[in-house]
Design an enzyme around this catalytic site. Structure first.
Site, short mmCIF file in Angstrom:
data_model
loop_
_atom_site.label_atom_id
_atom_site.label_comp_id
_atom_site.label_asym_id
_atom_site.label_seq_id
_atom_site.Cartn_x
_atom_site.Cartn_y
_atom_site.Cartn_z
N SER B 101 0.91 -1.32 0.00
CA SER B 101 0.19 -0.05 0.02
C SER B 101 0.87 1.25 0.14
CB SER B 101 -0.96 -0.02 1.09
OG SER B 101 -0.57 -0.44 2.37
N ASP B 250 -7.12 1.70 -2.47
CA ASP B 250 -8.17 1.59 -1.47
C ASP B 250 -8.42 2.78 -0.67
OD1 ASP B 250 -5.72 1.44 -0.03
OD2 ASP B 250 -6.05 -0.27 1.16
#
Lengths: 481, 473
Positions: B101, B250
């Site tokens: 991420s 996300d």
């Protein structure tokens, strides 16, 4: 010397651990279910789901990438269901070691070996357990000249593997992609240039072929088609499982024989899983022993050009008989394709191979290539107009027997040493190229240590079954006494 | 001397490390085998972000999963929420998302998804770790091994479920023209799908950083200091809004029509405003999320529940509260009706519907929220000292109301702050929010100075002990 033929032996470069890929030991391991992993010069071979794990494949790929200093590496596989898993593990290990990975997909090992040179790769990994049954898989390591690693190189790779300190590419160096390339078209091109395609096309031969549903399904029917043959292909679906053991021989060619007879084929060919070994069925329906393939190839090639024949120490003496007819000599090497290839290059052999059905045709490349063997035989049939049965009938016939003796690991080498000592006392001549081989005017017996199992392997050959039995018993008595 | 901080982090959030150092293919293969052993033979969905090491990691994961008898459906480059969506759509046994991420380019990681499409809960993750450490993995025979299915339609499916749930936008800017939207995908997993979704919603798209090559064009976190280029594009093209994604798509941050980054905290607040206006219900956010969200929930008469940090914790609380929307202040919006996952694509669609439905600008919508200032800090801190630092904070601020579910969250008259150890790095994170920036800064500085002193004191203590040993010897 037996058979009154000059036989030279190539000195073994390394001790007994140099038993190579194409020994039958792997199958024997599977039968007994013990010790089903073989890490050695032939690469790494084992039963998937047991000893052949993805970690092992990853580590070997890292070791190979480290050994080749992170260059371009080609990867191919046969059609075993475990191939996708092993391939992914190999890709990951090679990428992590900083290699540029080229994926050749499903293709025969000889196609990869040619592609290594064409694409100027540093090496290749063929994911195939060759003639071993479906539960097995293996990594076979190819160097930049398209040949297998030799004993010294394989030792070095093993040292890197055991040391387990691998090259590691950092994020800015690591390759983000695996390139896809085809190797089969180039292989077909090389084959087409090596043989008299026009002559073969002109004969319109009918050829039955069993590809064992493996990688030759993608090569062999196309090659036969290019040769203008009417092709009767069976087991040529690479998505299907192996229909029988992927090892050409009398025990696996019944279906091919039936197809060849029903289709009135001029000849039938059986491939192993990765395109190295070839089995032959004649137009009369005779299933030839896998030992005959090299003998036929030698007969054909020596008829064109007299020169050296190279084979291993365990291969049938038929080869000497054939060579003698042409006034040629035979070089015997330890068991294994790498030894045969290197000896051929060293001594300039005109044809070579092993009793397992592998043939080296130097016009194509210096390594086993069953499609090249097919070209050689069909070219001969086209040129002479003779049926394959006639060529086969002209071969001398021998009886070969094989026997394995399980022995406790701590006794195995001392048993062989005792046999040495005994032969010395009896002042019998023996050959130490690979284990102990003793020859008589009418036959021979070969005793050697299996590397995959705690087992001694004995092979005996003679003109009659009774004599072969006698020689086998003689050798066995000396081992188990 | 302080020992080197390790580059490998194996925790309940997954396994994360530096490529070329600690994150080796062997480690990855083993984790994939452990996961395949944990889920049992069945379908596993995998996807990855665009990092340069993604292919290496993917192949290791494929090998490990196949070896343990799983059937692998490979989505290749896709957002993490696409993996979660597909796990549910295909009724898979689980999923593995290959992404680190917001970590820098040299990192990569595996994040594990359960059969509900949620990240493994604590107990599940601990079980996986036990299997990994035990080292005895499920192995199937060669003949039982499955192949890898490459699934090309996952991104289209993701776009479709969003459109099916929310519909195309009403043509309703104030002057009736098409909305104009800038998007910055950080050359990450959103590069392919974000422009596709925006076009499907019927807006005019101005994309930047949508080359999925894993070369980070900016800091990976969608925070203000990384969004200069997007702000400039919004101004230059007169966009109504700018959207910024992180590497695995996300999280979502918003740039207003004035070209100002409004702060990733407010993404959830705006999304919640749209959702609660249509379907009132419970809201869940983590302990570090802005209090502006309380105001939004209150304005619709809806309850807001707080959870521990981390998507799995928020999801668990959302399930318990039957929340209609939830998420985190880092820009993670979870809207279970479409995809029970932090999903930047869903976030974009919700915010665009809010813009089109209300006919207001981002700045106008922001003006309706109570203005607060939220500041975030992180300090390097060896993992074994985090506990001592937190104990100190608890003691020093004992007079104020506290929430100790995840670190220490203190509510003072000036605002609130949260001090906690990071799940992913050897760091202490401090978040503070107040009605002025000055107050928030003062709170952070006060806490930081005390933590620093606490760590230094421990250093001194150790040094003194070492020296006294020397003197004695």
């Amino acid at each position: 010397m037996p058979w009154d033929i000059e036989t030279r032996a190539v000195a073994s470069h390394a001790p007994t651990r140099v038993e190579l890929t194409f020994s039958r030991t792997a199958i024997l391991c599977e039968e007994t279910g013990v010790n089903s992993l073989k890490i050695g010069i032939s690469g790494v071979r084992g039963v998937v789901g047991e000893t052949f794990t993805p970690e092992l494949a990853v580590s070997f790929a890292q070791a190979f990438g480290t050994y080749l200093d992170s260059g371009r590496i080609l990867v191919c596989r046969d059609t075993r269901a475990s191939g996708a898993m092993v391939q992914a593990a190999v890709f990951s290990g090679l990428l992590a070691a900083g290699c540029e990975v080229v994926d050749l997909g499903v293709c025969p090992t000889p196609s990869l070996q040619l592609a290594v040179r064409r694409l100027q790769a540093e090496g290749g990994i063929s994911i195939t357990a060759g003639h071993n049954p479906e539960p097995w898989n293996a990594l076979k390591f190819v160097r930049s000249d398209g040949l297998y690693l030799n004993a010294a190189q394989a030792d070095e790779l093993l040292d890197i593997f055991h040391q387990a300190e691998f090259a590691k590419a950092r994020w800015g160096e690591i390759r983000g992609k695996v390139e896809r390339q085809d190797a089969i078209a180039h292989h077909l091109e090389i084959l087409s240039r090596a043989f008299d395609v026009e002559a073969i096309r002109a004969r319109r031969l009918t050829v039955a072929v069993d590809c064992c549903n493996s990688s030759c399904s993608l090569l062999s029917p196309r090659w036969l088609d290019a040769l203008g043959c009417d092709v009767l292909a069976v087991n040529d679906d690479p998505a299907a499982p192996f229909p029988h053991a992927p090892e050409p021989g009398r025990q696996t060619m019944a279906q091919l024989r039936a197809v060849a007879l029903a289709g009135r084929a001029d000849v039938g060919f059986a491939h192993d899983a990765d395109g190295e070994r070839l089995g032959i069925v004649t137009e009369t329906g005779e299933m030839l022993s896998e030992e005959a393939t090299l003998a036929l190839a030698a007969e054909i090639e020596l008829g064109r050009e007299v020169g050296l024949v190279v084979t291993n120490i365990s291969t049938s003496a038929v080869v000497e008989r054939v060579a003698a007819r042409h006034g040629a000599s035979v070089v015997r090497t330890p068991v294994g394709q790498a030894f045969v290839s290197e000896a051929m290059l060293e001594f300039g052999g005109v044809v070579g191979g092993e009793g397992s059905g592998g043939v080296v045709v130097p016009r194509v490349q210096w390594t086993h290539d069953s499609a090249a063997a097919v070209g050689l035989i069909l070219e001969y049939m086209a040129r002479t107009g003779e049926p394959i049965s006639k060529l086969a009938a002209a071969l001398p016939r021998f009886e070969m027997l094989k026997h394995n003796i399980p022995v406790e690991p701590d006794r195995i080498h001392s048993l062989l040493q005792r046999m040495h000592d005994e032969l010395e006392r009896e002042q019998l001549d023996y050959d130490q190229t690979d284990g102990i081989k003793v020859s008589w005017p009418d036959g021979w017996a070969h005793v050697r240590v299996s590397n995959t199992e705690s087992m001694i392997r004995i092979i005996a050959e003679a003109e009659t079954a009774a004599r072969a039995r006698e020689l086998l018993d003689w050798a066995r008595d000396r081992v188990v006494k | 001397m302080m020992r080197a901080i390790p580059t490998l982090k194996i925790s309940i959030s997954g396994v994360r490390g530096v490529v070329g150092e600690s994150l080796t293919p062997t480690l990855l293969v083993r984790f994939a085998q452990a996961f395949g052993t944990y889920t049992g033979a069945g379908t596993i969905i995998i996807g990855r972000d665009t990092r340069t090491s993604g292919e290496m990691v993917r192949q290791a994961v494929v090998a490990g999963l196949l070896s343990s008898g799983c059937r692998v459906v490979d989505l290749d480059i896709c957002p993490v929420p696409t993996v979660q969506l597909l796990v549910r759509e295909r009724r898979a046994r689980g999923g593995i998302a290959i992404t680190a991420s917001h970590n820098p380019a040299e990192w990569n990681a595996l994040k594990f998804v359960n059969s509900a499409g949620l990240f493994l809960a604590d107990a599940q993750a601990r079980q996986l770790l036990d299997i990994y450490h035990q080292g005895e993995y499920r192995k199937v025979a060669g003949a039982q091994m499955r192949a890898v299915e490459l699934s090309a339609g996952a991104l289209d499916l993701h776009v479709k479920v969003i459109l099916d749930a929310l519909g195309a936008l009403p043509r309703a800017t104030r002057d009736g023209r098409q909305l104009r939207v800038a998007v910055d995908s950080c050359n990450g997993a959103g590069s392919i799908v974000a422009p596709r979704l925006l076009a499907a919603l019927g807006v005019k798209v101005v994309p930047i950083n949508v080359t999925p090559d894993g070369l980070f064009p900016r800091g990976a976190e969608p925070v203000e200091e990384n969004l200069g280029a997007l702000c400039a594009v919004v101004r230059e093209h007169g966009c109504d809004v700018g959207f910024a994604q992180d590497m695995d798509a996300d999280r979502l941050a918003i740039v207003s029509e004035r070209g100002e980054a409004i702060g990733e905290e407010y993404t959830l607040a705006l999304a919640a405003r749209y959702v609660l206006g249509r379907e009132p219900g419970a809201v869940v956010a983590n302990l570090a999320t802005t209090s502006a969200l309380d105001a939004v929930a209150r304005s619709f008469g809806c309850p807001l529940y707080r959870s521990k940090i981390g998507e799995a914790n928020v999801a668990e609380e959302m399930l318990r509260r039957q929340a209609v929307i939830g998420g985190e202040g880092n820009g993670g919006v979870m809207y279970p009706r479409i995809n029970f996952a932090r999903d930047s694509l869903v976030g974009m669609a919700l915010v665009l519907h809010l813009l089109a439905g209300t006919g207001r600008t981002i700045s106008e919508l922001m003006a309706e929220l109570p203005r607060s200032y939220i500041l975030k800090e992180k300090m390097a801190c060896p993992s074994d000292r985090i506990r001592a630092a937190l104990r100190m904070v608890r003691d020093v601020y004992a007079p104020w109301p506290m929430d100790l579910r995840d670190g220490v969250r203190v509510t003072t008259p000036a605002g609130w702050f949260l001090v906690r150890g990071s799940n992913t790095e050897p760091m202490i994170r401090i978040v503070a929010e107040a009605d002025t920036g000055e107050r928030a800064r003062r709170m952070i500085e006060d806490v930081r100075a005390r933590v620093r002193a606490c760590l230094d004191a421990r250093d001194d203590e150790i040094r003194n002990r070492d020296e006294s040993k020397k003197v004695r010897s």
